[in-house]
Design an enzyme around this catalytic site. Structure first.
Site, PDB file in Angstrom:
ATOM      1  N   CYS A  23       8.595  12.239  10.761  1.00 33.29           N
ATOM      2  CA  CYS A  23       9.594  12.044  11.814  1.00 33.29           C
ATOM      3  C   CYS A  23       9.744  13.257  12.706  1.00 33.29           C
ATOM      4  CB  CYS A  23      10.929  11.687  11.181  1.00 33.29           C
ATOM      5  SG  CYS A  23      10.891  10.115  10.293  1.00 33.29           S
ATOM      6  N   SER A  73     -11.258  -4.951  -0.006  1.00 36.61           N
ATOM      7  CA  SER A  73     -12.002  -3.831   0.567  1.00 36.61           C
ATOM      8  C   SER A  73     -12.556  -2.958  -0.546  1.00 36.61           C
ATOM      9  CB  SER A  73     -11.088  -3.007   1.475  1.00 36.61           C
ATOM     10  OG  SER A  73     -11.817  -2.085   2.238  1.00 36.61           O
ATOM     11  N   GLY A  74     -13.849  -2.617  -0.465  1.00 35.21           N
ATOM     12  CA  GLY A  74     -14.497  -1.859  -1.530  1.00 35.21           C
ATOM     13  C   GLY A  74     -14.024  -0.428  -1.653  1.00 35.21           C
ATOM     14  N   HIS A  75     -13.693   0.230  -0.546  1.00 41.94           N
ATOM     15  CA  HIS A  75     -13.397   1.655  -0.618  1.00 41.94           C
ATOM     16  C   HIS A  75     -12.042   1.959  -1.231  1.00 41.94           C
ATOM     17  CE1 HIS A  75     -10.467   2.431   2.733  1.00 41.94           C
ATOM     18  NE2 HIS A  75     -10.900   1.255   3.138  1.00 41.94           N
ATOM     19  N   THR A  80     -27.063  -8.800   9.777  1.00 35.40           N
ATOM     20  CA  THR A  80     -27.799  -8.432   8.573  1.00 35.40           C
ATOM     21  C   THR A  80     -26.849  -7.839   7.545  1.00 35.40           C
ATOM     22  OG1 THR A  80     -29.777  -7.990   9.877  1.00 35.40           O
ATOM     23  CG2 THR A  80     -29.695  -7.036   7.671  1.00 35.40           C
ATOM     24  N   GLN A 100      -4.865  -3.917  -2.483  1.00 35.39           N
ATOM     25  CA  GLN A 100      -4.408  -3.018  -3.543  1.00 35.39           C
ATOM     26  C   GLN A 100      -4.429  -3.676  -4.920  1.00 35.39           C
ATOM     27  OE1 GLN A 100      -3.874   0.146  -3.061  1.00 35.39           O
ATOM     28  NE2 GLN A 100      -3.989   0.093  -0.825  1.00 35.39           N
ATOM     29  N   ASN A 149       0.807  -1.217   0.000  1.00 39.38           N
ATOM     30  CA  ASN A 149       0.000   0.000   0.000  1.00 39.38           C
ATOM     31  C   ASN A 149       0.845   1.274   0.000  1.00 39.38           C
ATOM     32  OD1 ASN A 149       0.391  -1.298   2.688  1.00 39.38           O
ATOM     33  ND2 ASN A 149      -0.289   0.691   3.447  1.00 39.38           N
TER      34      ASN A 149
END
Length: 703
Positions: free
Chosen positions: A346, A217-219, A255, A197, A167
């Site tokens: 940092c 993951s959809g987003h 649900t 990714q 990522n």
């Protein structure tokens, strides 16, 4: 209360942080809205409305299976990749507890995995009392997993976790080669591959591999947050994470998120449609990346890529700029309405890039990393606009001496007086006389040395001295910086705190100072006095325009916190500046050191009241962003706006405390954090009508 619909994106925002999340495509949002409004039934209900909902769920699962090549494996809707990771780890470790009987001892994961993976392994290892040891699989400088390490350890491991594409860097692992090494040394070990990714960017045929678990993951690909799915290979160990209701054939109760599932349906349809025009080809995405990289290299000549483009997704660029903190780049990009992310921060104490650390890259690259990522639906016009904005941001950085400019470029800096630089809780001070082009450095920090050198070079300052408030060895960073920068005296002429021997004695005592003055030196029209020898205090006067005695405006007290001692050197309005500042006090008066100051109250301006404050006829808006951010982003307010970064706040207080103490002041920054610091400081120092804009410019409502 400000409602969500009142919060809107900034005008002409260019979003280049798609590896973190993506906007929802219009056609996907339309599917979500339609289901929420019209097909709102519970898929477990047996009436027609429920059956319609069930159809959407089943057809989405069918399309998803086709897209990732799930074959006969499980395809389970989840709330996202984190839940999928948890389910996979729980399943594998429960199986290990029930079958291995202490024969194996490792839990293997790639050193550059998303933190969700090792944290899930540690959590369930403890819960299930497996007592296994987590081992990070090393990577090389390209980010590729060490196959020899895997071959050596996988035989005695309960589980192995890798990822398809990273990522932060976009680096892709060779899954076929990994599979050969893993299975030749342990044919049955549960293997999870983080495919977050990879969706929409890599072709997947999971059932043709021996991958046991693959979370998605959809987003991350234009869907909403809160929806994802998990592939589980047929016959792979499986233990439900959520029980109670029997949904998903008893594999994941609760649900179902039907609007989210409808979003995946629309996404899957697009990805399976060879004729669609939304997602660009790999060749086009590579062209986009090359355009962005060319613009970045033109803007930042010292840029270095932190990954091999040939091994990475075409939608990700991870780079560092030598001599620049990631925070400086991020802030000015944000001001230019370019959204990117930092691999680290940092200088503010936030964790550095563990991914680049694992790859063995240099410290400065880990501390300066920027990730720029776009999605496969990005348009050419967005890339073109981004390239133009990158040049604008770089120009602002050059104007602020954070980038070295060509000699032909006119650089104008407004630095004058006291400038406070920080690294963590440690403070370094620059005393600058703009007219004379002279400067003194007090308590330099090695982490800021390059920035100070760059400022001196681009402004052509004569550095009169590099001083410390306690003795330093001859090879200390302060001593070396003095040797590099001092324009007047040789290194041999300096004592243990960097004070030039030529400036000892012969000084008039400043007005109100009862202490013995050891020496003084001129910084333009200002005078810097030294009090004490081993742990000196430095007293700075205002510019002298007459022969009248100098008055002490600033006292640089190092670590001294003795009110009686300091009182002998200063008057009531002298601003005290310490070497360490744990609470972001910036500066303080003697009465605060002694503990008997009466401070003004700070007013927090919430979003509902912001327009009222900002429209006051005599309101002064203090924009505390750095000058490069201010230069590229106009707040667009009718009120008077001045730029006072935290680095210059002490000088601002000295110059304006009398004229502005009763004036309504609103402090503003990008997020509200820096402005909160500035507002607290101003209220402490006697400004009576100071407010702070919660949420910063990120939530500044349009007039």
């Amino acid at each position: 209360m400000v409602t969500p619909v009142q919060i809107k994106p900034k005008t002409a925002e260019i979003y280049l942080d798609c590896n973190a999340t993506t906007p929802v495509l219009p056609q996907i949002a339309q599917a979500v809205r339609h289901v929420m409004e019209h097909v709102f039934g519970n898929p477990s209900s047996s009436h027609i409305t429920g059956l319609q909902a069930r159809y959407i769920l089943d057809s989405t699962r069918r399309l998803g299976r086709q897209l990732v090549g799930a074959g006969l494996g499980r395809f389970i809707f989840t709330s996202g990749a984190t839940e999928g990771i948890q389910t996979a780890v729980l399943s594998a470790l429960t199986h290990a507890r029930n079958t291995d009987h202490g024969q194996r001892r490792w839990l293997l994961y790639g050193a550059t995995e998303h933190k969700a993976v090792p944290q899930a392994l540690e959590h369930w290892n403890n819960i299930l009392r497996l007592n296994a040891e987590l081992k990070a699989i090393p990577v090389n400088r390209q980010g590729l997993l060490d196959l020899d390490f895997i071959a050596e350890h996988v035989g005695a491991a309960h589980m192995i976790c890798t990822m398809a594409a990273n990522n932060e860097t976009g680096v892709q692992q060779d899954l076929a080669q990994l599979e050969q090494v893993i299975r030749s040394n342990n044919p049955t070990i549960p293997w999870m591959v983080d495919c977050v990714q990879a969706l929409g960017k890599l072709k997947l045929e999971l059932a043709q591999t021996s991958i046991d678990y693959a979370p998605f993951s959809g987003h991350k690909l234009y869907g909403p947050k809160g929806i994802g799915f998990l592939y589980v290979r047929q016959a792979a160990p499986f233990t439900p994470l959520i029980i109670g209701g029997g949904q998903e054939q008893g594999q994941r109760s609760g649900t179902e998120n039907l609007p989210g599932i409808a979003a995946l349906h629309a996404l899957f349809e697009l990805l399976l449609n060879d004729q669609q025009q939304v997602f660009k080809s790999t060749a086009t995405l590579c062209e986009y990346r090359d355009q962005l990289l060319a613009a970045l290299k033109q803007a930042f000549p010292t840029l270095e890529l932190n990954h091999d483009l040939d091994l990475s997704l075409p939608t990700t660029l991870n780079f560092s700029v030598r001599g620049m903190a990631s925070r400086d780049i991020m802030d000015v990009f944000d001001a230019a309405n370019i959204r990117v992310s930092s691999g680290s921060a940092c200088s503010s104490g936030v964790t550095r890039s563990f991914v680049l650390d694992a790859m063995g890259l240099e410290d400065w690259r880990s501390c300066s990393a920027i990730r720029l990522s776009f999605g496969p639906a990005t348009e050419a016009a967005t890339i073109k606009a981004a390239c133009e904005r990158i040049q604008t941001a770089a120009h602002a950085l050059r104007q602020s001496c954070l980038l070295i400019a060509d000699t032909s470029e006119d650089i104008d800096s407004n630095l004058d007086g006291v400038v406070q630089l920080r690294f963590g809780n440690q403070c370094c001070y620059l005393l600058i006389d703009k007219a004379a082009k002279e400067m003194v450095v007090i308590d330099p920090l090695p982490e800021l040395a390059e920035r100070i050198e760059r400022l001196v070079a681009c402004q052509h300052y004569c550095v009169k001295a590099v001083l410390t408030t306690e003795p330093q060895p001859a090879n200390s960073p302060a001593a070396m910086l003095a040797q590099l920068l001092s324009c007047e005296v040789a290194q041999a002429d300096l004592d243990a705190v960097g004070w030039p021997q030529a400036y000892n004695g012969g000084c008039d005592v400043p007005l109100g100072c009862a202490a013995t003055v050891e020496g003084c030196l001129a910084v333009g029209q200002r005078r810097l006095f030294r009090v004490g020898t081993r742990q000196p205090v430095y007293l700075l006067s205002s510019p002298l325009t007459t022969d009248a005695p100098a008055e002490v405006d600033f006292a640089f007290i190092g670590d001294i916190q003795q009110p009686e001692l300091i009182r002998s050197m200063v008057h009531d309005n002298t601003l005290l500046l310490s070497r360490a500042d744990d609470d972001f006090r910036i500066t303080q008066r003697w009465c605060e050191l002694a503990g008997h100051c009466v401070n003004c109250e700070l007013v927090d301006v919430d979003l509902e009241a912001q327009q009222e404050w900002l429209s006051k006829p005599d309101a002064l808006v203090i924009d505390v962003r750095e000058q490069q951010e201010f230069a590229v982003s106009d707040l667009g307010l009718a009120a008077e706006v001045i730029n006072v970064p935290l680095t210059r706040l002490a000088q601002f207080i000295y110059e304006h405390r009398e004229s502005y103490q009763q004036r309504p002041i609103v402090c503003v920054c990008r997020s509200g954090h820096r402005s909160a610091v500035a507002a607290r400081v101003l209220a402490r120092l006697g400004f009576s009508q100071v407010s702070h804009l919660n949420g910063g410019t990120a939530l500044l409502l349009a007039s």
